[in-house]
Write a protein that holds these residues in place. Structure first.
Motif, mmCIF file in Angstrom:
data_model
loop_
_atom_site.group_PDB
_atom_site.id
_atom_site.type_symbol
_atom_site.label_atom_id
_atom_site.label_comp_id
_atom_site.label_asym_id
_atom_site.label_seq_id
_atom_site.Cartn_x
_atom_site.Cartn_y
_atom_site.Cartn_z
ATOM 1 N N TYR A 1 0.834 -1.202 0.000
ATOM 2 C CA TYR A 1 0.000 0.000 0.000
ATOM 3 C C TYR A 1 0.868 1.250 0.000
ATOM 4 N N ILE B 1 -4.037 3.485 -0.915
ATOM 5 C CA ILE B 1 -4.339 2.753 -2.145
ATOM 6 C C ILE B 1 -3.430 1.539 -2.221
ATOM 7 N N GLY C 1 -3.792 -0.729 -7.177
ATOM 8 C CA GLY C 1 -4.774 0.314 -7.426
ATOM 9 C C GLY C 1 -6.203 -0.145 -7.240
ATOM 10 N N THR D 1 -8.989 1.179 -2.338
ATOM 11 C CA THR D 1 -8.750 2.494 -1.761
ATOM 12 C C THR D 1 -9.562 2.635 -0.479
ATOM 13 N N SER E 1 -5.312 7.868 -6.365
ATOM 14 C CA SER E 1 -5.214 7.061 -7.585
ATOM 15 C C SER E 1 -3.742 6.778 -7.866
ATOM 16 N N ARG E 2 -3.480 5.976 -8.903
ATOM 17 C CA ARG E 2 -2.083 5.699 -9.250
ATOM 18 C C ARG E 2 -1.943 5.516 -10.748
ATOM 19 N N MET F 1 1.724 7.769 -7.406
ATOM 20 C CA MET F 1 0.416 7.851 -6.782
ATOM 21 C C MET F 1 0.009 9.311 -6.685
#
Length: 121
Positions: free
Chosen positions: A33, A51, A55, A58, A71-72, A79
């Motif tokens: 993470y 996250i 991905g 979350t 987000s990534r 990220m």
């Protein structure tokens, strides 16, 4: 070792938006993470959002739910934390951390240098 570099902080008026980035490099194969924490002077680092490395998962802290989006970009190992409807109480130094997961700062071994976010009223 895992290296994390944050960017994107700054000064914004209340109601505005900022996007923070956290670029990860090094031995990232052990990371499950990436998590954002924030800290104000004299206080402990508080959980903001996390996250999973894929991905797919979350999770958000109650104070940012509905306003922040994590987000990534898988291709770039980067990220993002999109922060909308910012409030003065969001003012803090924001850190990204890498580890196996959790909402407590002590659970993470790898940290970025931090980026200042200031929201004016």
């Amino acid at each position: 070792q895992v290296q994390l570099v944050e960017s994107g902080g700054g000064l914004v008026e209340a109601g505005g938006s900022l996007r923070l980035s956290c670029a990860a490099s090094g031995r990232t194969f052990g990371v499950s993470y990436i998590t954002w924490f924030r800290q104000t002077p004299g206080k402990e680092r508080k959980f903001v959002a996390t996250i999973s490395w894929s991905g797919a998962t979350t999770y958000y802290g109650d104070s940012v739910k509905g306003r922040f989006t994590i987000s990534r970009d898988n291709a770039k190992n980067t990220m993002f934390l999109q922060m909308n409807s910012l409030k003065p109480e969001d003012t803090a130094v924001y850190y990204c951390a890498a580890g196996l997961g959790g909402v407590v700062a002590a659970e993470y071994n790898y940290w970025g240098q931090g980026t200042q976010v200031t929201v004016s009223s």
